[in-house]
Design a protein around this motif. Sequence first.
Motif, short mmCIF file in Angstrom:
data_model
loop_
_atom_site.label_atom_id
_atom_site.label_comp_id
_atom_site.label_asym_id
_atom_site.label_seq_id
_atom_site.Cartn_x
_atom_site.Cartn_y
_atom_site.Cartn_z
N ALA A 152 -80.60 -10.53 37.75
CA ALA A 152 -81.76 -10.75 38.61
C ALA A 152 -82.95 -11.33 37.86
CB ALA A 152 -82.16 -9.44 39.30
N ALA A 153 -83.13 -10.96 36.60
CA ALA A 153 -84.28 -11.43 35.84
C ALA A 153 -84.11 -12.86 35.33
CB ALA A 153 -84.55 -10.49 34.66
N THR A 154 -82.90 -13.21 34.92
CA THR A 154 -82.69 -14.51 34.27
C THR A 154 -82.02 -15.53 35.17
OG1 THR A 154 -80.50 -13.96 33.41
CG2 THR A 154 -82.42 -13.35 32.05
N GLY A 155 -81.31 -15.08 36.19
CA GLY A 155 -80.54 -15.99 37.03
C GLY A 155 -79.27 -16.47 36.36
N ARG A 156 -78.98 -15.95 35.18
CA ARG A 156 -77.77 -16.35 34.43
C ARG A 156 -76.61 -15.45 34.82
NH1 ARG A 156 -79.68 -18.70 29.00
NH2 ARG A 156 -77.81 -17.74 28.15
N CYS A 157 -75.39 -15.95 34.63
CA CYS A 157 -74.19 -15.21 35.02
C CYS A 157 -73.49 -14.57 33.82
CB CYS A 157 -73.21 -16.12 35.75
SG CYS A 157 -73.72 -16.48 37.44
N LEU A 158 -72.90 -13.41 34.07
CA LEU A 158 -72.12 -12.71 33.05
C LEU A 158 -70.91 -13.55 32.69
CD1 LEU A 158 -72.14 -9.95 31.54
CD2 LEU A 158 -70.53 -9.15 33.29
N ASP A 159 -70.71 -13.76 31.40
CA ASP A 159 -69.69 -14.68 30.90
C ASP A 159 -68.99 -14.01 29.73
OD1 ASP A 159 -68.31 -17.09 30.07
OD2 ASP A 159 -69.97 -18.26 30.88
N SER A 160 -67.83 -14.51 29.38
CA SER A 160 -67.08 -13.98 28.26
C SER A 160 -66.28 -15.11 27.64
CB SER A 160 -66.15 -12.86 28.74
OG SER A 160 -65.44 -12.30 27.66
N ASP A 161 -65.63 -14.83 26.51
CA ASP A 161 -64.78 -15.84 25.87
C ASP A 161 -63.55 -15.19 25.27
OD1 ASP A 161 -65.59 -14.74 23.41
OD2 ASP A 161 -67.06 -16.30 23.04
N ALA A 162 -62.67 -16.02 24.73
CA ALA A 162 -61.42 -15.52 24.16
C ALA A 162 -61.64 -14.67 22.91
CB ALA A 162 -60.49 -16.69 23.84
N ALA A 163 -62.82 -14.81 22.28
CA ALA A 163 -63.16 -14.00 21.10
C ALA A 163 -63.70 -12.63 21.51
CB ALA A 163 -64.17 -14.73 20.22
N ARG A 164 -63.68 -12.35 22.81
CA ARG A 164 -64.08 -11.06 23.39
C ARG A 164 -65.57 -10.81 23.38
NH1 ARG A 164 -58.94 -7.23 21.80
NH2 ARG A 164 -57.40 -8.79 22.36
N ARG A 165 -66.36 -11.87 23.21
CA ARG A 165 -67.82 -11.75 23.30
C ARG A 165 -68.22 -11.77 24.77
NH1 ARG A 165 -68.01 -15.99 18.63
NH2 ARG A 165 -67.22 -17.21 20.37
N VAL A 166 -69.32 -11.10 25.08
CA VAL A 166 -69.89 -11.10 26.42
C VAL A 166 -71.35 -11.52 26.30
CG1 VAL A 166 -70.49 -9.66 28.43
CG2 VAL A 166 -68.31 -9.31 27.25
N TYR A 167 -71.79 -12.37 27.20
CA TYR A 167 -73.13 -12.94 27.17
C TYR A 167 -73.42 -13.46 28.56
CZ TYR A 167 -69.71 -16.56 26.27
OH TYR A 167 -68.57 -17.34 26.32
N THR A 168 -74.61 -14.03 28.77
CA THR A 168 -74.89 -14.71 30.02
C THR A 168 -75.14 -16.18 29.73
OG1 THR A 168 -77.28 -14.24 29.94
CG2 THR A 168 -75.88 -12.66 31.13
N LEU A 169 -74.75 -17.01 30.68
CA LEU A 169 -74.96 -18.45 30.63
C LEU A 169 -75.41 -18.92 32.01
CD1 LEU A 169 -71.85 -19.91 28.74
CD2 LEU A 169 -74.19 -19.76 27.90
N ALA A 170 -75.88 -20.16 32.07
CA ALA A 170 -76.16 -20.75 33.38
C ALA A 170 -74.89 -20.62 34.22
CB ALA A 170 -76.56 -22.21 33.22
N CYS A 171 -75.05 -20.26 35.46
CA CYS A 171 -73.89 -20.05 36.33
C CYS A 171 -73.15 -21.36 36.55
CB CYS A 171 -74.34 -19.46 37.67
SG CYS A 171 -75.13 -17.85 37.49
N ASN A 172 -71.82 -21.29 36.52
CA ASN A 172 -70.97 -22.46 36.73
C ASN A 172 -69.72 -22.00 37.48
OD1 ASN A 172 -68.86 -21.64 34.74
ND2 ASN A 172 -70.51 -21.93 33.27
N VAL A 173 -68.80 -22.85 37.68
CA VAL A 173 -67.61 -22.49 38.44
C VAL A 173 -66.45 -22.09 37.54
CG1 VAL A 173 -68.25 -23.88 40.44
CG2 VAL A 173 -66.87 -24.90 38.62
N GLY A 174 -66.70 -21.90 36.25
CA GLY A 174 -65.64 -21.59 35.31
C GLY A 174 -65.07 -20.19 35.46
#
Length: 143
Positions: free
Chosen positions: A73-95
Amino acid sequence: MAVFVAAAVLLGVGLAGTAQAASGLTFKNLATSFCLDSNDVGEVYTLGCNGGDFQEWTVGTTEFATAVTFRDAATGRCLDSDAARRVYTLACNVGSYQKWQVTRNDYGTYSFRNLATGFCLDSNASRQVYTLDCNDGSYQKWA
C-alpha cells in the motif's frame, strides 16, 4: 481447485461469485508474530505489527484465478521473488515471479507458493523474509 478456493477466501467473494481485490490486509507470521513489511527501495522483511502502510497489502487476482499478487500500500510495488530465493518488491508486472498460489492451512493461516519457483514465502526470528522449499512449518504460515 484448493488454490482457487483459498484465493477466493483470502480475497473475499463478491455477490456474483467472482473474487474481488482485497486491500489493507496485514500478514502476520505464525512463528514470529512479526508482520510482512517492506520499504521504498524494495527490501522485504518482517517487523512488529504497527498498522503502517508498509505493512498493508492489496491482494489481486491473476488470470484464471490460479494465483494472486500482493501490492504494498505504501510503495505500490508488488511482492516478487527469484530462483535464488530472495524476496523483494518491484514495479508490478505480469511476470510469474510476482504470482503467488495461496493455500489455506489450519487455524486460519495461509501459505504462499511462488508460481515461478515453487518455493514458499518464509521468515525467521531475525526478521528476514525469503523463500524455501515448502515444508508446512510455522515460519511459512501467515495469518
